[in-house]
Enzyme design. Structure first.
Site, mmCIF file in Angstrom:
data_model
loop_
_atom_site.group_PDB
_atom_site.id
_atom_site.type_symbol
_atom_site.label_atom_id
_atom_site.label_comp_id
_atom_site.label_asym_id
_atom_site.label_seq_id
_atom_site.Cartn_x
_atom_site.Cartn_y
_atom_site.Cartn_z
ATOM 1 C CB ILE A 12 30.819 9.280 65.632
ATOM 2 C CG1 ILE A 12 30.983 10.708 66.147
ATOM 3 C CG2 ILE A 12 32.181 8.622 65.403
ATOM 4 C CD1 ILE A 12 31.634 10.809 67.504
ATOM 5 N N GLY A 108 35.362 11.242 72.179
ATOM 6 C CA GLY A 108 34.644 11.583 73.398
ATOM 7 C C GLY A 108 35.140 10.833 74.618
ATOM 8 C CB SER A 141 37.467 15.583 68.534
ATOM 9 O OG SER A 141 38.357 16.684 68.653
ATOM 10 C CB CYS A 142 36.800 16.568 63.457
ATOM 11 S SG CYS A 142 35.532 17.502 64.333
ATOM 12 C CG ASN A 143 37.148 20.413 66.872
ATOM 13 O OD1 ASN A 143 36.868 21.004 65.847
ATOM 14 N ND2 ASN A 143 36.230 20.006 67.721
ATOM 15 N NE ARG A 172 29.870 19.758 63.395
ATOM 16 C CZ ARG A 172 31.034 19.172 63.567
ATOM 17 N NH1 ARG A 172 32.137 19.863 63.382
ATOM 18 N NH2 ARG A 172 31.126 17.916 63.932
#
Length: 182
Positions: A12, A108, A141-143, A172
């Protein structure tokens, strides 16, 4: 010119630095490292100053370290905390709050419970105005960010008709460079 320190230089942190280094309004003070690994040499080879916890100076004796993480914070206007999940709260309490320095935390971390880094999970599409002036904000997060970019326009347009969102997330297993994960 804002001076930004990226505390953590793994998958990151290295991406964040790659993005920030080309911004003409930002000076990257350096990066924080906690483990003496190949990422230390990578950061140095890219011209970055590397800072480590003072208690770990001996472990980094084979590298050209620029100083302690605390000394990097003294030169910074903002920290982007890219330390491993769970470490951000400790950094907030032990490093950032005592120095009164604002921080953005990676996905996180938590925005709930006794070890929350912030009360705001930031998404520029959903709550940009709420983040203004805050000292501690967590970037999802990217999600989570991707879902916010999709769901917020739907809420804007169809809020009175929506009952709930059901989401199936396909992602992924690991980052491409994480070859040890199968």
């Amino acid at each position: 010119m804002k001076r930004v320190f990226v505390n953590g230089y793994g998958s990151i942190g290295s991406r964040i630095v790659s993005f920030l280094k080309d911004d003409p309004e930002i000076t990257v003070v350096g990066v924080g490292k906690y483990s003496p690994d190949e990422k230390v040499e990578e950061a140095i080879s890219k011209g970055l100053d590397v800072y480590v916890p003072e208690s770990k100076f001996d472990a980094f004796s084979n590298y050209k370290i620029s100083g302690s993480i605390e000394s990097a914070l003294d030169k910074s206007d903002l920290v982007i905390d890219a330390a491993p999940g769970g470490q951000g709260y400790k950094n907030k309490k032990n490093l950032y709050e005592p120095k009164n320095i604002p921080a953005i935390y990676q996905g996180g971390e938590s925005t709930m419970g006794s070890e929350a880094v912030s009360d705001l999970l930031f998404n520029s599409r959903a709550n940009y105005d709420q983040a203004l002036g805050k000292y501690h904000v967590m970037q999802g997060s990217c999600n989570v960010t991707g879902m916010g970019r999709i769901l917020e326009p739907l809420r804007d347009k169809f809020d009175d008709q929506l009952v709930r969102f059901d989401v199936t997330l396909v992602r992924r297993w690991a980052d491409i460079e994480q070859t040890e994960k199968k």
